[in-house]
Design an enzyme around this catalytic site. Structure first.
Site, PDB file in Angstrom:
ATOM      1  N   LYS A 118       3.931   4.738  -5.590  1.00  0.00           N
ATOM      2  CA  LYS A 118       3.411   3.198  -4.531  1.00  0.00           C
ATOM      3  C   LYS A 118       3.839   3.443  -3.059  1.00  0.00           C
ATOM      4  O   LYS A 118       5.577   3.491  -4.032  1.00  0.00           O
ATOM      5  CB  LYS A 118       2.939   2.185  -5.244  1.00  0.00           C
ATOM      6  CG  LYS A 118       3.005   0.418  -4.544  1.00  0.00           C
ATOM      7  CD  LYS A 118       1.382   0.719  -4.136  1.00  0.00           C
ATOM      8  CE  LYS A 118       0.687   0.132  -4.930  1.00  0.00           C
ATOM      9  NZ  LYS A 118      -0.944  -0.400  -5.170  1.00  0.00           N
TER      10      LYS A 118
HETATM   11  N1  GLU Z   1      -3.357   0.337  -3.570  1.00  0.00           N
HETATM   12  C1  GLU Z   1      -4.848   0.451  -3.750  1.00  0.00           C
HETATM   13  C2  GLU Z   1      -4.387  -0.368  -5.604  1.00  0.00           C
HETATM   14  O1  GLU Z   1      -3.163  -1.016  -5.752  1.00  0.00           O
HETATM   15  C3  GLU Z   1      -5.424   2.164  -4.522  1.00  0.00           C
HETATM   16  C4  GLU Z   1      -4.417   3.255  -4.130  1.00  0.00           C
HETATM   17  C5  GLU Z   1      -5.316   4.124  -4.252  1.00  0.00           C
HETATM   18  O2  GLU Z   1      -6.370   4.023  -3.673  1.00  0.00           O
HETATM   19  O3  GLU Z   1      -4.849   5.742  -4.515  1.00  0.00           O
HETATM   20  O4  GLU Z   1      -5.058   0.172  -6.566  1.00  0.00           O
END
Ligand code: GLU
Length: 428
Positions: A118
């Protein structure tokens, strides 16, 4: 610019548990149920790497601003790091690490071959013009380029970023690599290697899981009332699909407040954030409420699908819903979670409910690698089946161990991640 040890931001709110503290506490809770080598648990307390970069931007007025960006890479034992990039003024290093841990569990729970990552930039995207956002995203892609790639770490949209940002990111990366590398990010527009159905996938999975939980509790969907906080990429598709399934969606909200109709809203008529930003309160509804009031409505199902930490020790006693399905990442603090457990309120955790996003990201990545796109029908069918598999795995743990849905989801995920560590071992 990699730092192994997480640092605390000096201006963090001292009272509220950080995402990292919550993530570590949840890991320990799940570990207590399993017979896992403590060395593996210790490794999972720490991110493999955290990259901190300075991202300079030429503002439209010719001045230069420098923003701080992060990419936390928690664990890659099951595959490349995967997770979103957020543009938000409250982004911190610890938050990115905590959220990257959640991505490790989310991917493992869905049994997709990714680890957890992240990142984000400490910036309010509302303060930037479209051109500035484009330049900032492209420069961020360049700063992160040594650490990411289709087989290393695959970012995606998150709070404050969207499919257009992912297209710029992919383009910037590809230009520097000398070839189009669509698989470096997911959540792109379908014309540049995105997947059909990716934009509504997190909300779709929220609705599927809510439907399953309602059935599990022996309720009738037709008699079920629902309130949804947030009418954006997660809340809106969730509300609309639950409406289509036959539930009565009585309230939805955006940053300005909520609209309420005890007889049910026509969710397809209320503009989503993507269709018209901040239009919810302009909609002609019998009653207007604050976001706080929405959370305390006397409904069967509450779906917090906007931001983190909205269900806290302050309002947990006033929540009247019997079932909470987490659409946002981390909407419930640990204190509120304890209150809900005590009060017998069921909580379906984010790592299960909104996992449709990363699951369709996985489908997108497969499509990019194979240079072959899937029909929307195929995406929906495969998502439905992946969600039902994960739901079944969680229910099995709930029944065999008599734990909450949240603990069960973490147990399933940790079991899989720990088994992979066990087999791969510690190098050297
Ligand atoms: N930001 C989204 C989540 O928290 C998607 C992450 C992704 O698709 O890699 O799951």
């Amino acid at each position: 610019m990699a730092s192994a040890a997480p640092t605390s931001e000096p201006d963090d709110e001292p009272t509220e548990e950080t995402a990292l503290e919550t993530a570590r506490r949840q890991l320990d809770r799940a570990a207590a149920h399993l017979d896992v080598d403590p060395g593996i648990i210790e490794r999972l307390h720490h991110p493999n790497q955290v990259h901190r970069v300075s991202v300079p931007l030429e503002r439209d007025d010719g001045s230069t601003a420098v923003y701080t960006g992060y990419r936390a890479q928690h664990d890659s034992v099951r595959g490349p790091y995967k997770g979103g990039l957020r543009f938000h003024p409250d982004v911190t290093e610890d938050e990115c690490i905590g959220l990257s841990m959640w991505m490790t569990w989310k991917c493992a729970l869905m049994d997709i071959p990714f680890g957890g990552g992240k990142g984000g930039i400490v910036v309010n995207p509302k303060d930037l013009s479209v051109d500035e956002k484009e330049r900032l995203t492209r420069r961020f892609a360049e700063e992160l380029r040594p650490f990411i790639g289709p087989t290393k770490d695959i970012p995606a949209p998150d709070m404050g970023t969207d499919s257009q940002a992912m297209a710029w990111f992919m383009d910037a990366y590809s230009m520097q690599e000398g070839e189009t590398q669509a698989g470096v990010v997911t959540g792109k527009p379908p014309v540049v290697g995105g997947s059909k159905g990716r934009d509504t996938a997190p909300g779709r999975s929220v609705a599927i899981i809510a439907r399953e939980a309602i059935e599990h509790l022996g309720w009738d969907l037709e008699d079920t009332t629902v309130a949804v906080q947030g009418f954006g990429s997660v809340g809106a598709p969730a509300a609309r699909l639950l409406d289509d399934y036959g539930a009565t969606v009585v309230a939805v909200s955006d940053v300005n407040g909520a609209i309420y109709d005890p007889d049910g809203l026509d969710t397809h008529d209320v503009p989503t954030h993507e269709e018209e930003p901040e239009a919810v309160m302009k909609y002609d509804a019998p009653q207007k409420l604050s976001n706080e009031e929405l959370l305390e409505l006397d409904v069967d199902v509450l779906i917090p699908a906007a931001i983190g930490n909205v269900l806290t020790e302050e309002n947990a006693d006033d929540v009247k819903a019997d079932l909470i399905v987490e659409g946002a990442n981390g909407p419930t603090t640990s204190a509120a979670d304890a209150t809900f457990e005590e009060r017998g309120i069921h909580v379906v955790p984010d790592i299960l409910a909104n996992a449709g996003g990363v699951t369709v990201s996985y489908f997108e990545w497969l499509q990019d690698l194979n240079h072959r796109s899937w029909s929307l029908e195929r995406v929906h069918d495969e998502l439905e089946s992946e969600m039902l598999d994960a739901w079944a795995a969680v229910c099995e743990e709930v029944e065999s161990r008599d734990v909450t849905w949240r603990d069960a989801a973490y147990i399933v995920a940790l079991e899989r991640v720990a088994a992979a560590h066990e087999h791969r071992g510690l190098w050297p």
